[in-house]
Design an enzyme around this catalytic site. Structure first.
Site, PDB file in Angstrom:
ATOM      1  N   ARG A  59     -22.854 -64.032 -49.743  1.00 53.91           N
ATOM      2  CA  ARG A  59     -23.578 -63.064 -50.552  1.00 53.91           C
ATOM      3  C   ARG A  59     -23.998 -63.613 -51.912  1.00 53.91           C
ATOM      4  NH1 ARG A  59     -20.732 -60.735 -47.069  1.00 53.91           N
ATOM      5  NH2 ARG A  59     -19.378 -62.413 -47.629  1.00 53.91           N
ATOM      6  N   THR A  60     -23.035 -64.166 -52.653  1.00 53.65           N
ATOM      7  CA  THR A  60     -23.313 -64.562 -54.035  1.00 53.65           C
ATOM      8  C   THR A  60     -24.374 -65.660 -54.068  1.00 53.65           C
ATOM      9  OG1 THR A  60     -20.993 -64.070 -54.454  1.00 53.65           O
ATOM     10  CG2 THR A  60     -22.180 -65.242 -56.184  1.00 53.65           C
ATOM     11  N   LYS A  87     -16.987 -88.168 -52.162  1.00 54.49           N
ATOM     12  CA  LYS A  87     -16.742 -89.606 -52.375  1.00 54.49           C
ATOM     13  C   LYS A  87     -15.954 -89.827 -53.670  1.00 54.49           C
ATOM     14  CE  LYS A  87     -21.284 -90.549 -50.377  1.00 54.49           C
ATOM     15  NZ  LYS A  87     -22.661 -90.862 -50.793  1.00 54.49           N
ATOM     16  N   ARG A 109     -19.981 -71.762 -58.662  1.00 52.25           N
ATOM     17  CA  ARG A 109     -18.750 -71.235 -58.058  1.00 52.25           C
ATOM     18  C   ARG A 109     -17.812 -72.411 -57.876  1.00 52.25           C
ATOM     19  NH1 ARG A 109     -17.900 -67.098 -53.160  1.00 52.25           N
ATOM     20  NH2 ARG A 109     -18.449 -65.745 -54.908  1.00 52.25           N
ATOM     21  N   HIS A 137     -15.190 -63.002 -61.586  1.00 54.93           N
ATOM     22  CA  HIS A 137     -16.431 -63.025 -60.789  1.00 54.93           C
ATOM     23  C   HIS A 137     -17.340 -61.984 -61.452  1.00 54.93           C
ATOM     24  CE1 HIS A 137     -19.257 -63.315 -57.640  1.00 54.93           C
ATOM     25  NE2 HIS A 137     -18.494 -63.101 -56.585  1.00 54.93           N
TER      26      HIS A 137
HETATM   27  N1   CP Z   1     -18.531 -60.988 -52.789  1.00 53.49           N
HETATM   28  C1   CP Z   1     -18.610 -62.336 -52.710  1.00 53.49           C
HETATM   29  O1   CP Z   1     -18.385 -63.068 -53.667  1.00 53.49           O
HETATM   30  O2   CP Z   1     -18.982 -62.798 -51.464  1.00 53.49           O
HETATM   31  P1   CP Z   1     -19.222 -64.337 -51.121  1.00 53.49           P
HETATM   32  O3   CP Z   1     -17.887 -65.035 -51.220  1.00 53.49           O
HETATM   33  O4   CP Z   1     -19.775 -64.337 -49.717  1.00 53.49           O
HETATM   34  O5   CP Z   1     -20.200 -64.886 -52.109  1.00 53.49           O
END
Ligand code: CP
Length: 310
Positions: A59-60, A87, A109, A137
């Site tokens: 999603r993110t 590497k 991320r 987040h």
């Molecule tokens: N909600 C969320 O962060 O989903 P993902 O880990 O799929 O990005």
């Protein structure tokens, strides 16, 4: 106020209530854009964005990429799994190489808490935290609160939100707590004792271990996934037992004397923290959250990009 008080989005903790409200009103405009036949504006034609994902995401990652493209930015994507990180390249070397290609904004991320802050202190580009380990987040919390605002109105005062599940390992829980409290909502966490951090009450949240009582108290239930990938020991006897005590099914939902809103940040483990008939019910706003994620990320990127020196 028409500018954020921060230069990077590292966490909700660093935002003011006014920052959050500015992101929401900006997202209102972008939500109109993404519902038009031509879902694109030329705002960031001169901006280059790198999406660096050192951890899995559906999603993110898609949502950020779509948001950036809807703003007409140039976008490059990086996945650690298929990169020279394998590497032995360090985070800062990887990022410096990407920045040498004249990137203005980095969305990252990373599995390590603090990685986004570390980066923001070492590079000239703007940084957006797309999830750093068990820390924060922020865009997830913003889209969650924005989705609640859409259903319950702009005034969060007196609104009651329970976050259910693996609070201990959840960056979504921490960012949601900061965001909802800044907006004036009351927050409760609910789950097994082993998955609730010992000192969480110091954040001003209520703690409940009985799911029915938590649901009777709240207007909104945000059901979280059990993060088995972050658990080095067993925190409960079995998923089956967890589900019996903390899973939300239709029978329990329908037995409440009011209609609460059900949320989930995804990915869902159907049949564990939430049953399929609840996830797909008219009380669930899970797909609204996903749709709002694009508008919120457009707003965050647009507002941070307006601070780039160019
Ligand atoms: N909600 C969320 O962060 O989903 P993902 O880990 O799929 O990005």
């Amino acid at each position: 106020m028409n500018n954020l008080s921060v230069d990077h989005l590292i966490g909700i903790k660093g935002l003011s209530k006014e920052d959050i409200e500015l992101i929401f009103t900006t997202a209102d405009s972008f939500k109109q854009v993404i519902n038009r036949p031509i879902k694109k504006v030329p705002s960031l034609r001169d901006v280059t964005i790198a999406n660096l994902f050192f951890e899995n995401s559906t999603r993110t990652r898609l949502s950020f990429e779509l948001a950036e493209k809807r703003l007409s930015a140039d976008v490059v994507n990086f996945s650690a799994a298929s990169s020279s990180v394998k590497k032995g390249e360090t985070l800062i070397d990887t990022v410096n190489n990407i920045l040498a290609m004249k990137v203005d904004l980095v969305v990252m991320r990373h599995p390590n808490p603090g990685a986004a802050k570390f980066l923001s202190e070492r590079i000239g580009a703007k940084v957006v935290n797309a999830g750093d380990g068990t820390h924060e987040h922020p865009t997830q919390a913003l889209l969650d609160a924005y989705s609640i605002r859409e259903k319950l109105g702009e005034d969060f005062k007196g609104k009651k939100v329970v976050i259910v599940g693996d609070i201990k390992h959840s960056r979504v829980a921490l960012s949601n707590i900061f965001c909802l409290q800044k907006l004036g909502a009351e927050v409760m966490v609910c789950g097994p004792t082993t998955l609730i951090p010992k000192h969480i009450k110091e954040l001003g949240v209520k703690v409940e271990h009985d799911l029915r009582k938590a649901l009777e108290w709240c207007d909104v239930a945000n059901m979280l996934r059990i993060q088995l990938e972050r658990q080095d020991i067993q925190f409960f006897p079995s998923l089956r037992e967890y589900s019996m005590l903390f899973g939300l099914d239709k029978k329990l939902l329908d037995s409440l004397d009011k209609k609460i809103i059900v949320m989930h940040p995804g990915p869902i483990n159907r049949g564990v923290e939430i049953s399929s008939d609840v996830a797909d019910s008219d009380q669930s706003i899970i797909l609204d959250q996903v749709e709002n994620g694009v508008a919120i990320r457009m707003a965050v990127i647009y507002l941070l990009a307006s601070k780039i020196n160019r």
